[in-house]
Motif scaffolding. Structure first.
Motif, PDB file in Angstrom:
ATOM      1  N   UNK A  85       0.839  -1.206   0.000  1.00  0.00           N
ATOM      2  CA  UNK A  85       0.000   0.000   0.000  1.00  0.00           C
ATOM      3  C   UNK A  85       0.865   1.244   0.000  1.00  0.00           C
ATOM      4  N   UNK A  86       1.934   1.221   0.806  1.00  0.00           N
ATOM      5  CA  UNK A  86       2.821   2.380   0.882  1.00  0.00           C
ATOM      6  C   UNK A  86       3.500   2.640  -0.449  1.00  0.00           C
ATOM      7  N   UNK A  87       3.932   1.569  -1.119  1.00  0.00           N
ATOM      8  CA  UNK A  87       4.615   1.744  -2.399  1.00  0.00           C
ATOM      9  C   UNK A  87       3.682   2.269  -3.478  1.00  0.00           C
ATOM     10  N   UNK A  88       2.381   2.002  -3.352  1.00  0.00           N
ATOM     11  CA  UNK A  88       1.423   2.456  -4.351  1.00  0.00           C
ATOM     12  C   UNK A  88       0.851   3.834  -4.033  1.00  0.00           C
ATOM     13  N   UNK A  89       1.143   4.377  -2.841  1.00  0.00           N
ATOM     14  CA  UNK A  89       0.649   5.697  -2.458  1.00  0.00           C
ATOM     15  C   UNK A  89       1.669   6.742  -2.892  1.00  0.00           C
ATOM     16  N   UNK A  90       1.399   7.394  -4.008  1.00  0.00           N
ATOM     17  CA  UNK A  90       2.340   8.369  -4.556  1.00  0.00           C
ATOM     18  C   UNK A  90       2.072   9.780  -4.049  1.00  0.00           C
ATOM     19  N   UNK A  91       1.196   9.927  -3.081  1.00  0.00           N
ATOM     20  CA  UNK A  91       0.902  11.256  -2.565  1.00  0.00           C
ATOM     21  C   UNK A  91       2.088  11.803  -1.777  1.00  0.00           C
ATOM     22  N   UNK A  92       2.180  13.128  -1.735  1.00  0.00           N
ATOM     23  CA  UNK A  92       3.269  13.783  -1.024  1.00  0.00           C
ATOM     24  C   UNK A  92       2.681  14.711   0.034  1.00  0.00           C
ATOM     25  N   UNK A  93       3.480  15.033   1.042  1.00  0.00           N
ATOM     26  CA  UNK A  93       3.059  15.931   2.105  1.00  0.00           C
ATOM     27  C   UNK A  93       3.245  17.382   1.656  1.00  0.00           C
ATOM     28  N   UNK A  94       2.172  18.175   1.760  1.00  0.00           N
ATOM     29  CA  UNK A  94       2.227  19.592   1.389  1.00  0.00           C
ATOM     30  C   UNK A  94       1.678  20.423   2.542  1.00  0.00           C
ATOM     31  N   UNK A 153      -0.452  23.365   8.679  1.00  0.00           N
ATOM     32  CA  UNK A 153      -0.749  21.949   8.879  1.00  0.00           C
ATOM     33  C   UNK A 153      -0.234  21.211   7.646  1.00  0.00           C
ATOM     34  N   UNK A 154      -0.283  19.883   7.696  1.00  0.00           N
ATOM     35  CA  UNK A 154       0.231  19.057   6.604  1.00  0.00           C
ATOM     36  C   UNK A 154      -0.905  18.207   6.045  1.00  0.00           C
ATOM     37  N   UNK A 155      -0.968  18.118   4.721  1.00  0.00           N
ATOM     38  CA  UNK A 155      -1.971  17.286   4.055  1.00  0.00           C
ATOM     39  C   UNK A 155      -1.300  16.502   2.943  1.00  0.00           C
ATOM     40  N   UNK A 156      -2.006  15.483   2.459  1.00  0.00           N
ATOM     41  CA  UNK A 156      -1.513  14.666   1.359  1.00  0.00           C
ATOM     42  C   UNK A 156      -2.045  15.210   0.034  1.00  0.00           C
ATOM     43  N   UNK A 157      -1.180  15.197  -0.981  1.00  0.00           N
ATOM     44  CA  UNK A 157      -1.597  15.659  -2.302  1.00  0.00           C
ATOM     45  C   UNK A 157      -0.902  14.822  -3.362  1.00  0.00           C
ATOM     46  N   UNK A 158      -1.615  14.546  -4.432  1.00  0.00           N
ATOM     47  CA  UNK A 158      -1.030  13.823  -5.557  1.00  0.00           C
ATOM     48  C   UNK A 158      -0.161  14.792  -6.349  1.00  0.00           C
ATOM     49  N   UNK A 159       1.119  14.477  -6.581  1.00  0.00           N
ATOM     50  CA  UNK A 159       1.983  15.404  -7.326  1.00  0.00           C
ATOM     51  C   UNK A 159       1.508  15.592  -8.753  1.00  0.00           C
ATOM     52  N   UNK A 160       1.908  16.736  -9.317  1.00  0.00           N
ATOM     53  CA  UNK A 160       1.531  17.012 -10.701  1.00  0.00           C
ATOM     54  C   UNK A 160       0.228  17.760 -10.842  1.00  0.00           C
ATOM     55  N   UNK A 161      -0.276  18.357  -9.740  1.00  0.00           N
ATOM     56  CA  UNK A 161      -1.510  19.122  -9.830  1.00  0.00           C
ATOM     57  C   UNK A 161      -1.265  20.409 -10.627  1.00  0.00           C
ATOM     58  N   UNK A 162      -2.330  20.989 -11.231  1.00  0.00           N
ATOM     59  CA  UNK A 162      -2.146  22.201 -12.039  1.00  0.00           C
ATOM     60  C   UNK A 162      -1.551  23.364 -11.250  1.00  0.00           C
ATOM     61  N   UNK A 208       0.897  24.749  -8.350  1.00  0.00           N
ATOM     62  CA  UNK A 208       2.067  24.317  -7.588  1.00  0.00           C
ATOM     63  C   UNK A 208       1.781  24.445  -6.095  1.00  0.00           C
ATOM     64  N   UNK A 209       2.290  23.500  -5.328  1.00  0.00           N
ATOM     65  CA  UNK A 209       2.121  23.516  -3.882  1.00  0.00           C
ATOM     66  C   UNK A 209       3.495  23.614  -3.227  1.00  0.00           C
ATOM     67  N   UNK A 210       3.496  23.746  -1.907  1.00  0.00           N
ATOM     68  CA  UNK A 210       4.742  23.893  -1.158  1.00  0.00           C
ATOM     69  C   UNK A 210       4.960  22.629  -0.335  1.00  0.00           C
ATOM     70  N   UNK A 211       6.073  21.932  -0.519  1.00  0.00           N
ATOM     71  CA  UNK A 211       6.332  20.699   0.243  1.00  0.00           C
ATOM     72  C   UNK A 211       6.377  20.966   1.744  1.00  0.00           C
ATOM     73  N   UNK A 212       5.964  19.968   2.509  1.00  0.00           N
ATOM     74  CA  UNK A 212       5.964  20.114   3.960  1.00  0.00           C
ATOM     75  C   UNK A 212       7.368  20.345   4.501  1.00  0.00           C
ATOM     76  N   UNK A 213       8.387  19.887   3.776  1.00  0.00           N
ATOM     77  CA  UNK A 213       9.762  20.079   4.221  1.00  0.00           C
ATOM     78  C   UNK A 213      10.220  21.527   4.196  1.00  0.00           C
ATOM     79  N   UNK A 214       9.449  22.416   3.515  1.00  0.00           N
ATOM     80  CA  UNK A 214       9.799  23.843   3.453  1.00  0.00           C
ATOM     81  C   UNK A 214       9.155  24.644   4.565  1.00  0.00           C
ATOM     82  N   UNK A 215       8.643  23.972   5.576  1.00  0.00           N
ATOM     83  CA  UNK A 215       7.894  24.649   6.647  1.00  0.00           C
ATOM     84  C   UNK A 215       8.693  25.775   7.289  1.00  0.00           C
TER      85      UNK A 215
END
Length: 214
Positions: free
Chosen positions: A41-50, A69-78, A80-87
């Motif tokens: 399941x983890x390998x198939x979850x391509x979502x990233x923390x934003x 706060x942090x949420x999951x998002x599928x990469x490649x959305x129209x 651009x989002x900010x990765x959770x690592x840039x907090x």
């Protein structure tokens, strides 16, 4: 004489061997299966923390750590989002518009400098209907502001005002239309444009949106 039943020797029963090793193997197999499913399941979850906003942040206010706060998002959305690592980098930046709770933060919504920044001025322009693009304006738009004055013959207000030349500005906010349809557009200008901008703010203006590289 029949034998006394009590004299018959009973055949001893052999106790059943408890196969603990089978139970141990079953437990190990169940654990391996659970781990395998989790890994799959983890390998198939391509979502990233934003980063998202946990509460509303008003225009011009700094972003605090408790606002995030942090949420999951599928990469490649129209958008651009900010990765959770840039907090850490995002904390302390300023909102370029009022951002409601739940907003997925994007780079264009924030500014590392306060608004207005050093050497800038914040100005409100009352813009009548027909004097700005029909699509409206949004924070971040680069515009050219041209003062106009009323035509004594028609009162249409479409003659260029030679007493105050056009100037460029950056839109940072747009108010709600009043009863006549006019809106107040907040813009940031440079110090060199202040005299013309102050003069324009007291009259009528035409706001033209400029494209990239203009």
């Amino acid at each position: 004489m029949a034998d006394d039943p009590g004299d018959v020797d009973e055949v001893p029963r052999m106790p059943r061997r408890r196969r603990w090793w089978l139970l141990a193997i079953a437990v190990v197999l169940a654990a391996v299966a659970a781990y395998g499913n989790d890994a799959l399941i983890t390998s198939q979850d391509h979502r990233v923390d934003v980063l998202v906003l946990a509460r509303e942040v008003s225009w011009g206010q700094p972003i605090r750590d408790t606002d995030l706060a942090v949420a999951k998002e599928v990469p490649g959305q129209p958008v651009a989002s900010i990765p959770a690592g840039d907090r850490i980098r995002i904390v302390g930046q300023f909102a370029r518009s009022t951002l409601p709770a739940g907003t997925v933060l994007a780079p264009g919504q924030l500014d590392p400098r306060p608004i207005p920044g050093p050497g800038e001025r914040l100005l409100g322009l009352l813009v009548k209907p027909g004097h700005l693009p029909a699509r409206g304006l949004a924070p971040g738009d680069l515009v050219q502001v041209s003062p106009v004055k009323s035509d004594p013959g028609t009162g249409s207000g479409q003659l260029p005002d030679s007493s105050a030349g056009p100037f460029r500005a950056r839109v940072v906010g747009v108010g709600q239309p009043d009863s006549g349809g006019a809106v107040t557009v907040d813009v940031v200008i440079g110090v060199d444009a202040s005299p013309a901008a102050v003069s324009a703010a007291g009259g009528q203006v035409v706001v033209v949106q400029l494209g990239p590289g203009a």
